[in-house]
Design a protein around this motif. Structure first.
Motif, PDB file in Angstrom:
ATOM      1  N   THR A 199       0.831  -1.195   0.000  1.00 12.67           N
ATOM      2  CA  THR A 199       0.000   0.000   0.000  1.00 12.67           C
ATOM      3  C   THR A 199       0.870   1.250   0.000  1.00 12.67           C
ATOM      4  O   THR A 199       2.092   1.185   0.052  1.00 12.67           O
ATOM      5  N   SER A 200       0.202   2.387  -0.049  1.00 12.98           N
ATOM      6  CA  SER A 200       0.883   3.675   0.078  1.00 12.98           C
ATOM      7  C   SER A 200       0.804   4.109   1.536  1.00 12.98           C
ATOM      8  O   SER A 200      -0.279   4.463   2.012  1.00 12.98           O
ATOM      9  N   SER A 201       1.917   4.061   2.227  1.00 13.44           N
ATOM     10  CA  SER A 201       2.008   4.375   3.651  1.00 13.44           C
ATOM     11  C   SER A 201       1.229   3.347   4.478  1.00 13.44           C
ATOM     12  O   SER A 201       0.708   2.369   3.951  1.00 13.44           O
ATOM     13  N   ASN A 204      -3.148   4.837  -7.876  1.00 12.12           N
ATOM     14  CA  ASN A 204      -3.255   6.036  -7.049  1.00 12.12           C
ATOM     15  C   ASN A 204      -4.662   6.555  -6.789  1.00 12.12           C
ATOM     16  O   ASN A 204      -4.987   6.915  -5.664  1.00 12.12           O
ATOM     17  N   LEU A 205      -5.491   6.654  -7.837  1.00  9.47           N
ATOM     18  CA  LEU A 205      -6.751   7.377  -7.689  1.00  9.47           C
ATOM     19  C   LEU A 205      -7.802   6.809  -8.629  1.00  9.47           C
ATOM     20  O   LEU A 205      -7.564   6.633  -9.820  1.00  9.47           O
ATOM     21  N   SER A 254      -3.104   2.749  -3.262  1.00  9.73           N
ATOM     22  CA  SER A 254      -3.552   3.794  -2.354  1.00  9.73           C
ATOM     23  C   SER A 254      -4.978   3.527  -1.874  1.00  9.73           C
ATOM     24  O   SER A 254      -5.769   2.868  -2.564  1.00  9.73           O
ATOM     25  N   ASN A 255      -5.304   4.067  -0.725  1.00  6.60           N
ATOM     26  CA  ASN A 255      -6.699   4.053  -0.270  1.00  6.60           C
ATOM     27  C   ASN A 255      -7.617   4.740  -1.269  1.00  6.60           C
ATOM     28  O   ASN A 255      -8.820   4.457  -1.321  1.00  6.60           O
ATOM     29  N   ALA A 299      -7.184   0.330   0.911  1.00  6.75           N
ATOM     30  CA  ALA A 299      -6.075  -0.314   0.207  1.00  6.75           C
ATOM     31  C   ALA A 299      -5.877  -1.781   0.577  1.00  6.75           C
ATOM     32  O   ALA A 299      -5.636  -2.614  -0.314  1.00  6.75           O
ATOM     33  N   PRO A 300      -5.923  -2.176   1.858  1.00  6.21           N
ATOM     34  CA  PRO A 300      -5.722  -3.602   2.158  1.00  6.21           C
ATOM     35  C   PRO A 300      -6.738  -4.512   1.479  1.00  6.21           C
ATOM     36  O   PRO A 300      -6.392  -5.622   1.053  1.00  6.21           O
TER      37      PRO A 300
END
Length: 361
Positions: free
Chosen positions: A68-70, A284-285, A337-338, A344-345
């Motif tokens: 994930t992102s962060s 990302n989006l 990303s969320n 995200a998970p």
């Protein structure tokens, strides 16, 4: 190279699933448990994976690292960690717990885009994860943004350090190599959207990009799996000349799944032009929010504990690319990303399931 290497023959989501656009039934949103009682030490504990999750992780290609992102999201309670925790607590303890999740074998360090990190900061990250874990690191915007921006994101003036070889080396590559060592997976130079005047001068920018990439130190002696990747936010970059610059420098294209870019299928020619080579992808989006929809996505998706806009078509296309590339022995680093679907998970798990389905056929 077979025609389906990059997913030309894509498995289509079922009509029922695509029409409903609801989270897959096997991934219901976690039930709201009573607030967990924190231990006196405030320790963050990992979720104990069930047998299905462990079986799924074991069935994935060894060359694939999903993540994930962060990792500092309290809403991932019941998915990555147990109990209630603050952002600050997860910032300190969350990475080590995140890395224990069976599917999470990489993570994108996005904060380095806003301010360069030091070797000691990278070293602290590396000390918290297993030996086989790999990091995706975003290069700082001082190098990758053509504009100097105000706090609200508006471009104020041209950035004289844009694509500076010296700053790219000193503020990104060298600290990341020194701190992360062999756990460095990819250094991503995300080139922010260009002003129109710059878009009209892409050949000049390509030469500047080429000069910067060729000046960077080789990653392989320290990070054998490491790769330099370039992500763009303007489709005008996607040309044979761009691919030639990346190939000459030994870099690769970062597949950017973002509302400002064409869908995955339209970006596949870049992957073909650079074959053979690893896959670096950042989802990302979700396009439902438009090219500038980060704030809208945040308002709708927080606290990022469930799926809001499952994008089954992108999952299937991404899984096909992953299966094609890893099936021929190349590495794949994919971070999500969320803002892709809402959580995200859960998206990671959905993509993993699609990859395993392809492997079983």
């Amino acid at each position: 190279m077979q025609d389906d290497l990059f997913g030309d023959a894509l498995p289509k989501p079922s009509a029922e699933g695509a029409a409903a656009q609801a989270p897959p039934s096997q991934h219901p949103a976690p039930k709201e448990d009573p607030p967990a009682r924190r231990t006196r030490s405030g320790t963050v504990s990992p979720v104990v994976p069930d047998d299905a999750l462990k079986t799924l992780a074991a069935a994935l290609p060894a060359q694939l690292r999903l993540g994930t992102s962060s990792w500092t999201y309290p809403g991932w309670k019941g998915l990555v960690w147990e109990g209630e925790h603050s952002d600050a607590q997860l910032s300190k303890q969350g990475l080590a717990v995140y890395a224990q999740h069976p599917l999470m074998r990489t993570v994108s360090i996005d904060r380095s885009f806003y301010r360069p990190l030091t070797a000691s900061q990278f070293e602290r990250y590396a000390s918290q994860v297993p030996d086989d874990f790999r990091f995706v690191v975003k290069a700082p915007s001082v190098v990758t943004d053509a504009l100097v921006r105000s706090e609200d994101g508006r471009g104020r003036q041209p950035n004289p350090a844009f694509l500076s070889p010296e700053l790219a080396r000193s503020e990104c590559v060298e600290p990341a190599l020194q701190g992360l060592g062999h756990k460095l997976g990819a250094l991503v130079f995300q080139l922010s959207p260009l002003p129109l005047a710059q878009l009209d001068r892409l050949p000049l920018l390509l030469e500047r990009l080429r000069t910067m990439l060729l000046a960077l130190p080789a990653l392989a002696p320290t990070a054998p799996d490491g790769v330099i990747a370039v992500e763009v936010r303007d489709p005008e970059w996607l040309t044979p000349d761009f691919a030639a610059v990346l190939r000459e420098a030994g870099a690769t294209y970062c597949l950017g799944l973002h509302a400002k870019m064409p869908p995955l299928q339209a970006q596949r020619p870049m992957l073909r032009a650079l074959w053979p080579g690893p896959l670096v992808c950042r989802w990302n989006l979700n396009p439902v929010h438009g090219p500038y929809g980060y704030e809208d996505a945040e308002r709708l998706y927080e606290p990022y504990d469930r799926l809001h806009h499952p994008d089954l078509e992108t999952r299937a296309a991404l899984a096909a690319v992953i299966a094609g590339i890893t099936g021929r022995g190349q590495n794949a680093l994919v971070t999500i990303s969320n803002h892709a679907e809402g959580c995200a998970p859960l998206t990671v798990r959905g993509v993993a399931e699609e990859v395993v389905k392809l492997g079983a056929r």
